[in-house]
Design a protein around this motif. Sequence first.
Motif, short mmCIF file in Angstrom:
data_model
loop_
_atom_site.label_atom_id
_atom_site.label_comp_id
_atom_site.label_asym_id
_atom_site.label_seq_id
_atom_site.Cartn_x
_atom_site.Cartn_y
_atom_site.Cartn_z
N ILE A 116 0.84 -1.20 0.00
CA ILE A 116 0.00 0.00 0.00
C ILE A 116 0.87 1.25 0.00
CG2 ILE A 116 -1.64 1.36 1.37
CD1 ILE A 116 -2.94 -1.27 2.21
N LYS A 117 1.94 1.23 0.78
CA LYS A 117 2.85 2.39 0.81
C LYS A 117 3.42 2.68 -0.57
CE LYS A 117 7.10 4.07 2.94
NZ LYS A 117 8.29 3.71 3.77
N ARG A 118 3.80 1.63 -1.30
CA ARG A 118 4.37 1.82 -2.64
C ARG A 118 3.31 2.28 -3.65
NH1 ARG A 118 7.98 0.85 0.30
NH2 ARG A 118 9.85 -0.42 -0.02
N LEU A 119 2.08 1.80 -3.48
CA LEU A 119 1.06 2.07 -4.50
C LEU A 119 0.27 3.35 -4.26
CD1 LEU A 119 -0.45 -1.48 -5.16
CD2 LEU A 119 1.28 -0.25 -6.48
N LEU A 120 0.28 3.86 -3.04
CA LEU A 120 -0.53 5.05 -2.74
C LEU A 120 -0.25 6.24 -3.67
CD1 LEU A 120 -1.09 5.46 1.10
CD2 LEU A 120 -2.79 5.49 -0.72
N PRO A 121 1.01 6.57 -3.97
CA PRO A 121 1.24 7.71 -4.87
C PRO A 121 0.56 7.53 -6.23
CG PRO A 121 3.27 7.12 -3.75
CD PRO A 121 2.28 6.03 -3.44
N VAL A 122 0.47 6.30 -6.72
CA VAL A 122 -0.19 6.04 -7.99
C VAL A 122 -1.71 6.08 -7.82
CG1 VAL A 122 -0.44 4.41 -9.90
CG2 VAL A 122 1.75 4.61 -8.71
N LEU A 123 -2.20 5.44 -6.78
CA LEU A 123 -3.64 5.40 -6.53
C LEU A 123 -4.23 6.79 -6.35
CD1 LEU A 123 -4.09 2.41 -4.05
CD2 LEU A 123 -5.32 2.70 -6.21
N LEU A 124 -3.52 7.65 -5.64
CA LEU A 124 -4.07 8.97 -5.32
C LEU A 124 -4.14 9.89 -6.53
CD1 LEU A 124 -2.47 9.58 -1.80
CD2 LEU A 124 -4.81 8.88 -2.35
N ASN A 125 -3.55 9.47 -7.64
CA ASN A 125 -3.71 10.22 -8.89
C ASN A 125 -5.04 9.92 -9.57
OD1 ASN A 125 -1.27 11.66 -8.91
ND2 ASN A 125 -0.15 9.89 -9.73
N SER A 126 -5.73 8.88 -9.09
CA SER A 126 -7.03 8.52 -9.66
C SER A 126 -8.10 9.49 -9.18
CB SER A 126 -7.40 7.09 -9.24
OG SER A 126 -8.74 6.79 -9.58
N ALA A 127 -9.13 9.68 -10.01
CA ALA A 127 -10.26 10.52 -9.61
C ALA A 127 -11.14 9.82 -8.57
CB ALA A 127 -11.09 10.88 -10.85
N ASN A 128 -11.00 8.51 -8.46
CA ASN A 128 -11.83 7.73 -7.53
C ASN A 128 -11.00 6.58 -6.95
OD1 ASN A 128 -14.04 6.83 -6.11
ND2 ASN A 128 -15.12 5.99 -7.88
N PRO A 129 -10.00 6.90 -6.12
CA PRO A 129 -9.11 5.85 -5.63
C PRO A 129 -9.79 4.96 -4.59
CG PRO A 129 -8.58 7.94 -4.58
CD PRO A 129 -9.64 8.23 -5.61
N ARG A 130 -9.58 3.65 -4.72
CA ARG A 130 -10.22 2.70 -3.82
C ARG A 130 -9.24 1.61 -3.41
NH1 ARG A 130 -13.29 6.17 -3.23
NH2 ARG A 130 -15.53 6.28 -3.75
N ILE A 131 -9.34 1.19 -2.16
CA ILE A 131 -8.62 0.02 -1.66
C ILE A 131 -9.65 -0.90 -1.01
CG2 ILE A 131 -6.93 -0.87 0.00
CD1 ILE A 131 -5.39 1.73 -0.27
N ILE A 132 -9.63 -2.16 -1.40
CA ILE A 132 -10.50 -3.17 -0.79
C ILE A 132 -9.61 -4.24 -0.16
CG2 ILE A 132 -12.24 -4.94 -1.20
CD1 ILE A 132 -13.39 -3.23 -3.39
N LEU A 133 -9.78 -4.44 1.14
CA LEU A 133 -9.00 -5.43 1.88
C LEU A 133 -9.88 -6.62 2.20
CD1 LEU A 133 -7.24 -2.98 4.37
CD2 LEU A 133 -6.33 -3.86 2.20
N THR A 134 -9.44 -7.81 1.83
CA THR A 134 -10.21 -9.01 2.15
C THR A 134 -9.88 -9.44 3.57
OG1 THR A 134 -10.23 -9.74 -0.16
CG2 THR A 134 -10.69 -11.39 1.52
N GLY A 135 -10.77 -9.09 4.48
CA GLY A 135 -10.62 -9.48 5.87
C GLY A 135 -11.38 -10.76 6.16
N SER A 136 -11.77 -10.91 7.41
CA SER A 136 -12.44 -12.14 7.83
C SER A 136 -13.31 -11.86 9.03
CB SER A 136 -11.38 -13.19 8.19
OG SER A 136 -11.96 -14.30 8.84
N THR A 137 -14.34 -12.66 9.19
CA THR A 137 -15.13 -12.56 10.42
C THR A 137 -14.27 -12.92 11.63
OG1 THR A 137 -15.94 -14.82 10.00
CG2 THR A 137 -17.36 -13.00 9.32
N SER A 138 -13.13 -13.57 11.42
CA SER A 138 -12.20 -13.86 12.51
C SER A 138 -11.56 -12.59 13.05
CB SER A 138 -11.11 -14.83 12.05
OG SER A 138 -11.62 -16.10 11.79
#
Length: 239
Positions: A116-138
């Motif tokens: 995420i640290k490496r990709l944030l500069p690229v993502l934040l150039n998007s007009a609609n930046p999104r991150i989806i994390l696959t978590g768990s009910t655990s």
Amino acid sequence: MKTLVIGASKGLGKALIEGLGEPGDTLIGVSRSQPAHLDHKAGVSVHWVEANLADPAVAAQTIAAAVAEGGLDTLIYNLGIWEEFAFDPAYNFLTDDDSQIEAIVTCNITSTLLLIKRLLPVLLNSANPRIILTGSTSGLPQSGRPEVTFGASKFALRGIADALREGYRQQRLGVTCLNLGYLNTEDPLSTPRELAAQRGEGHAIPVHDVVQVVRMALSLSSASFVKDITLPAILDERF
């Protein structure tokens, strides 16, 4: 839309590659090796990056370099490992090997943070930046599960999501944590959903349902985002 899917060679990740996107969109799969066979929607461009997140620093650099020029709108981090006897009556934290605990933390937490640290500069150039994390009910309070390291790593994902929202709210970064229950990953997306839903007799979620939820989250405008979704199986007594 350009979407990067980590852990895309099998199971839910493969289903996301096959089920997401609209004509003109680009999907980029990441795994240690590219699967021999992969279906995807017509008009969707699919690319692949080979990287091993067990070596987080090298993998993060490789993946960031692969998307730097073309840009990125969405990161889906769908990678996680668990204890040898997780979800088994034989599980006992005291017998977990130390190296296994370190490997789980590296894959489920360290690699997430570094990527995420490496990709944030690229993502934040998007007009609609999104991150989806696959978590768990655990990773939810009072989850009813005893797996210590896996549970801790999924709790950590929720903390990562909360902190990222606070740090990058003004840049309109939407971060979603999917708290998923037991998944049916035996039936691929090509299996009719009605048939896949029968496996586990109400105790397992077909990947089709998760793909549908992700499609919904990614269809929203830049004015809103989905914070958390808890998706347990219908007969999961913990919920």
